[in-house]
Motif scaffolding. Structure first.
Motif, PDB file in Angstrom:
ATOM      1  N   VAL A  60       1.421  -1.231   0.374  1.00 36.64           N
ATOM      2  CA  VAL A  60       0.331   0.176  -0.023  1.00 36.64           C
ATOM      3  C   VAL A  60       1.047   1.316   0.016  1.00 36.64           C
ATOM      4  O   VAL A  60       0.548   2.462  -1.214  1.00 36.64           O
ATOM      5  CB  VAL A  60      -0.763   0.033   1.122  1.00 36.64           C
ATOM      6  CG1 VAL A  60      -1.691   1.436   1.234  1.00 36.64           C
ATOM      7  CG2 VAL A  60      -2.218  -1.240   1.297  1.00 36.64           C
ATOM      8  N   LEU A  61       2.175   0.944   1.288  1.00 32.94           N
ATOM      9  CA  LEU A  61       2.665   2.316   0.508  1.00 32.94           C
ATOM     10  C   LEU A  61       3.435   2.825  -0.825  1.00 32.94           C
ATOM     11  O   LEU A  61       3.913   3.339  -0.827  1.00 32.94           O
ATOM     12  CB  LEU A  61       3.829   2.007   2.538  1.00 32.94           C
ATOM     13  CG  LEU A  61       3.477   3.025   3.559  1.00 32.94           C
ATOM     14  CD1 LEU A  61       3.902   1.928   4.356  1.00 32.94           C
ATOM     15  CD2 LEU A  61       3.233   4.108   3.732  1.00 32.94           C
ATOM     16  N   LEU A  66       3.439   5.949  -2.210  1.00 31.70           N
ATOM     17  CA  LEU A  66       4.347   6.712  -2.608  1.00 31.70           C
ATOM     18  C   LEU A  66       4.093   6.734  -4.191  1.00 31.70           C
ATOM     19  O   LEU A  66       4.922   7.826  -4.853  1.00 31.70           O
ATOM     20  CB  LEU A  66       5.584   6.662  -2.482  1.00 31.70           C
ATOM     21  CG  LEU A  66       5.969   6.229  -0.678  1.00 31.70           C
ATOM     22  CD1 LEU A  66       6.920   6.700   0.052  1.00 31.70           C
ATOM     23  CD2 LEU A  66       4.553   7.728  -0.582  1.00 31.70           C
ATOM     24  N   ALA A  67       4.345   5.937  -4.939  1.00 24.99           N
ATOM     25  CA  ALA A  67       4.156   6.170  -6.643  1.00 24.99           C
ATOM     26  C   ALA A  67       3.359   6.945  -7.411  1.00 24.99           C
ATOM     27  O   ALA A  67       3.441   7.299  -8.365  1.00 24.99           O
ATOM     28  CB  ALA A  67       3.756   4.454  -7.165  1.00 24.99           C
ATOM     29  N   ALA A  68       2.280   7.399  -6.271  1.00 25.39           N
ATOM     30  CA  ALA A  68       0.673   8.003  -7.492  1.00 25.39           C
ATOM     31  C   ALA A  68       1.380   9.314  -6.718  1.00 25.39           C
ATOM     32  O   ALA A  68       0.607  10.142  -6.925  1.00 25.39           O
ATOM     33  CB  ALA A  68      -0.519   7.686  -6.850  1.00 25.39           C
ATOM     34  N   GLY A  69       2.388   9.357  -5.664  1.00 25.94           N
ATOM     35  CA  GLY A  69       2.910  10.918  -5.273  1.00 25.94           C
ATOM     36  C   GLY A  69       2.191  11.466  -3.968  1.00 25.94           C
ATOM     37  O   GLY A  69       2.198  12.854  -3.932  1.00 25.94           O
ATOM     38  N   MET A  70       1.769  10.315  -3.436  1.00 26.96           N
ATOM     39  CA  MET A  70       1.045  10.770  -1.753  1.00 26.96           C
ATOM     40  C   MET A  70       2.907  11.461  -1.132  1.00 26.96           C
ATOM     41  O   MET A  70       3.122  10.695  -0.858  1.00 26.96           O
ATOM     42  CB  MET A  70       0.089  10.156  -1.567  1.00 26.96           C
ATOM     43  CG  MET A  70       0.019  10.477  -0.301  1.00 26.96           C
ATOM     44  SD  MET A  70      -1.445   9.080   0.488  1.00 26.96           S
ATOM     45  CE  MET A  70      -2.704   9.002  -1.306  1.00 26.96           C
ATOM     46  N   ALA A  71       2.472  12.249  -0.651  1.00 27.15           N
ATOM     47  CA  ALA A  71       3.147  12.374   0.326  1.00 27.15           C
ATOM     48  C   ALA A  71       3.481  11.232   1.935  1.00 27.15           C
ATOM     49  O   ALA A  71       2.725  11.304   1.791  1.00 27.15           O
ATOM     50  CB  ALA A  71       3.277  14.105   1.579  1.00 27.15           C
TER      51      ALA A  71
END
Length: 265
Positions: free
Chosen positions: A66-67, A71-76
């Motif tokens: 999930v992490l 992160l790959a999607a650009g989430m902080a």
């Protein structure tokens, strides 16, 4: 008459072996795993608790996945950690989070063990419980986000899994249930020293890769977490006259927070 389990008893033994992992998945996750048929006694509960670290490894791998996706999607990183902690709570029906709040409320109240257990059974979260949820889950979210940002995927899996290994330690021989019925009555005192030692060694060995540049750090963190679980359950057993299922939930959430935080150092 022929035996339905086979002349050598192998089907019966196979069902006994699978009882533990199947019951552990049914208890500890929302996966649609049917619980084993028949009465769940302390023998079957012992097998389920002994399988809890394996379930933790599955949850840890899922959390790392999930992490990575977040992160790959650009989430902080911090937000990704918070989302992952929330999904882990959903994946475990929120039982461990509820147990953490109830246990801390019980520890924070005045009065004899019966009064503390009454507070834990009340169903609501008091100020101590709310504060514990904010601090413990907040630490988990931030630490998991930091680990993900550093691409320490193995450390994430280890942190989540060691929380379930701590349950084995919490249910060690000599720890009594606070009440005869309930989850605590089934699992308290069921785990022998050999099982504790086996999972401690496995968890420490798996943690070697958690911090590749300091291979000693992961095993050291595991041993500290398991020692903390021993101390915490001993304190709860003294305060409540034994342990409950809520105490085990608190052990899991606290162990994950300590492990994840220590692995960021």
């Amino acid at each position: 008459m022929p035996r339905t389990d086979g002349d050598d008893g192998r089907p019966h033994r196979l069902r006994s072996v699978l009882d533990g992992p199947t019951l552990a998945l049914s208890w500890l996750t929302v996966l649609p795993v049917p619980a084993p048929r028949g009465r769940i006694d302390r023998t079957r509960a012992r097998r389920a608790i002994a399988s809890a670290p394996a379930v933790g490894a599955l949850l840890g791998a899922a959390a790392a996945g999930v992490l990575w996706c977040a992160l790959a999607a650009g989430m902080a990183p911090a937000l990704a950690g918070l989302v992952t902690v929330g999904l882990l709570a959903l994946a475990t029906r929120g039982m461990h989070v509820d147990g953490l709040a109830d246990t801390v409320d019980g520890l924070g109240c005045y009065g004899p063990p019966d009064r503390a257990l009454e507070v834990m059974r009340s169903g609501g979260a008091g100020p101590f419980g709310v504060a514990a949820l904010v601090v413990v889950l907040g630490c988990q979210a931030l630490a998991l986000g930091v680990l993900a940002d550093a691409s320490r995927w193995a450390a994430i899996a280890v942190a989540v899994a060691v929380g379930r290994a701590a349950v084995v330690v919490a249910c060690r021989r000599g720890i009594a249930p606070a009440a005869a019925g309930g989850f605590g009555g089934l699992v308290a005192g069921t785990q022998r020293a050999g099982m504790l030692a086996a999972w401690s060694v496995v968890a420490a060995a798996a943690a070697v890769v958690a911090v590749p540049e300091r291979m000693w750090q992961g095993p050291a963190v595991v041993l500290v977490v398991l020692a903390a679980a021993v101390a915490f359950t001993a304190h709860c057993a003294r305060r409540f006259g034994g342990i409950t299922g809520d105490v085990l939930g608190a052990v899991i959430e606290g162990a994950v927070a300590i492990a994840a935080g220590a692995l960021t150092l």
